[in-house]
Design an enzyme around this catalytic site. Structure first.
Site: not given
Length: 427
Positions: A21, A149, A250, A279
């Site tokens: 990013y 997201y 998710d 994660k």
């Protein structure tokens, strides 16, 4: 120390390495790390800073954890990788067993992926293929919520918020799916049926071409750090059943205790057809994710052929060994008291920021603390301020948020909150 960076290293880094990013000529500084232990990072200049981000949610057990280290060392002395096509190994079997035992009972099948984005890609393909093999070629769209997201690969980007998200420049180039407004009822607000009316209307009118609804349960993560009512999530499940549409959760960011429940869907006592995890799965030690599903989904697809996906490093034994160790730590249940304590300490430490003129809202859930500013922060200014105050916080847009490792001490957490508030008061 062999990890120390020279002036030449830093010059090379600034010229040749592209950060996430970011642009190659960005004025936002990067800070070299030479060591990490517990909740602290050691920088190249010798300073220690408390990591308030768990390295983007994943280092739940902290750095240099002895149980995690030992699992990795033991596996690398056996073998570090074999292809998963036609072969299998104990770390993958042990990990799948642990995941099936930890997740709600209808979820029985595990597909290992390389990263969270890939897990979402697999979930979308799985949902599409579920209908195709039954001869239904009309169900080719996803239905999701603005503010979401799901990752940075093409399929994942296509279900991220197309306007307010990070991928708006790709509009028109990505597959087009259906979007409805984000849940209107916040986490601690009473749910009313009117809150879900737009979603219900959309599902009623579009269900014949919708393969699945995909949603981040209870917490929308990088799309806005927004917490919504579990009752909304429960009604999403009921409506998906009513209109014969699959439901994907998710749980990559929310899974493994971050919201105060092992999985966020437990806030609503509901179970998806497909779930993605990642994660904290490996305690941050290796990149690994998984797409899990019910036997109804896996059985329907498998009766009619193979699932058409297979990453090269699928079920990498080192990553699976790390994940097994991570899940063993979670299985002790200690995370429950840790997260409950963090939630209370975040309320104590961050709520004073709600009185600042520049702050729109402060919200806390589990081990997540969010300060939403009224205006976007200036990264090249605020990032060094955090480091100078001895903490690592990585904001984006209007959101300054922290989700510390679960092992953080009360003193370190108080310091993290105190220094964060100090910076917020100065901008």
């Amino acid at each position: 120390m062999h990890n120390l960076l020279s002036t030449g290293d830093l010059e090379f880094e600034s010229r040749h390495i592209w950060h996430p990013y970011n642009s190659t000529n960005s004025k936002v500084p990067v800070f070299p790390v030479t060591a990490a232990n517990g909740v602290k990072l050691t920088l190249n200049d010798g300073r220690e800073i408390i990591d308030g981000m768990s390295s983007w949610w994943c280092m739940a057990h902290g750095y240099n954890h002895p149980q995690m280290n030992q699992a990795m060392k033991a596996q690398i002395d056996t073998f570090s990788h074999v292809m998963f096509g036609g072969l299998t190994h104990k770390p993958a079997i042990d990990l799948a067993r642990k995941l099936v035992e930890m997740t709600p009972e209808p979820i029985q099948t595990v597909f290992f992926a390389d990263s969270g984005s890939v897990a979402v890609e697999v979930a979308i393909k799985m949902a599409m293929q579920y209908w195709v093999v039954q001869g239904n070629t009309r169900k080719t769209k996803m239905l999701t919520f603005r503010g979401g997201y799901y990752g940075d690969t093409t399929g994942a980007m296509s279900v991220c918020d197309p306007v307010g998200g990070m991928h708006s420049m790709f509009t028109g180039l990505l597959p087009e799916h259906h979007f409805v407004p984000r849940p209107a009822c916040k986490f601690d607000e009473p749910f009313d049926e009117s809150h879900i009316s737009e979603f219900k209307n959309a599902l009623e009118s579009m269900h014949e071409n919708v393969a699945a609804v995909i949603i981040e349960p209870v917490v929308q993560g990088a799309g806005g750090m927004y917490f919504y009512s579990p009752d909304f999530l429960k009604r999403v499940r009921e409506l998906c059943d009513e209109y014969n549409v699959l439901l994907i959760h998710d749980e990559i960011a929310t899974g493994f205790g971050r919201t105060g429940k092992l999985f966020a869907c437990e806030h609503a006592n509901t179970v998806p057809d497909i779930m993605t995890v990642g994660k904290a799965l490996t305690g941050g030690y290796m990149t690994l994710a998984a797409t899990l599903c019910t036997e109804k989904v896996s059985g329907t697809i498998s009766e009619n052929g193979a699932i058409m996906h297979g990453p090269t490093f699928m079920a990498n034994p080192l990553a699976c060994a790390a994940a097994c160790a991570s899940l063993d730590i979670f299985a002790t249940g200690e995370w429950k008291a840790q997260v409950a304590n963090i939630e209370q300490k975040l309320r104590d430490g961050l709520m004073p920021c709600a009185g600042f003129d520049t702050v729109a809202e402060v919200r806390i859930l589990g081990a997540i603390g969010v300060i939403e500013m009224k205006e976007p922060v200036v990264m090249e200014e605020i990032q060094p301020m955090f480091v100078d105050e001895g903490i690592w916080v990585r904001p984006f847009g209007k959101l300054v948020y922290i989700m510390p490792p679960y092992i953080i001490s009360d003193d370190d957490l108080a310091f993290l909150c105190q220094q964060l508030c100090k910076v917020i008061s100065r901008i």
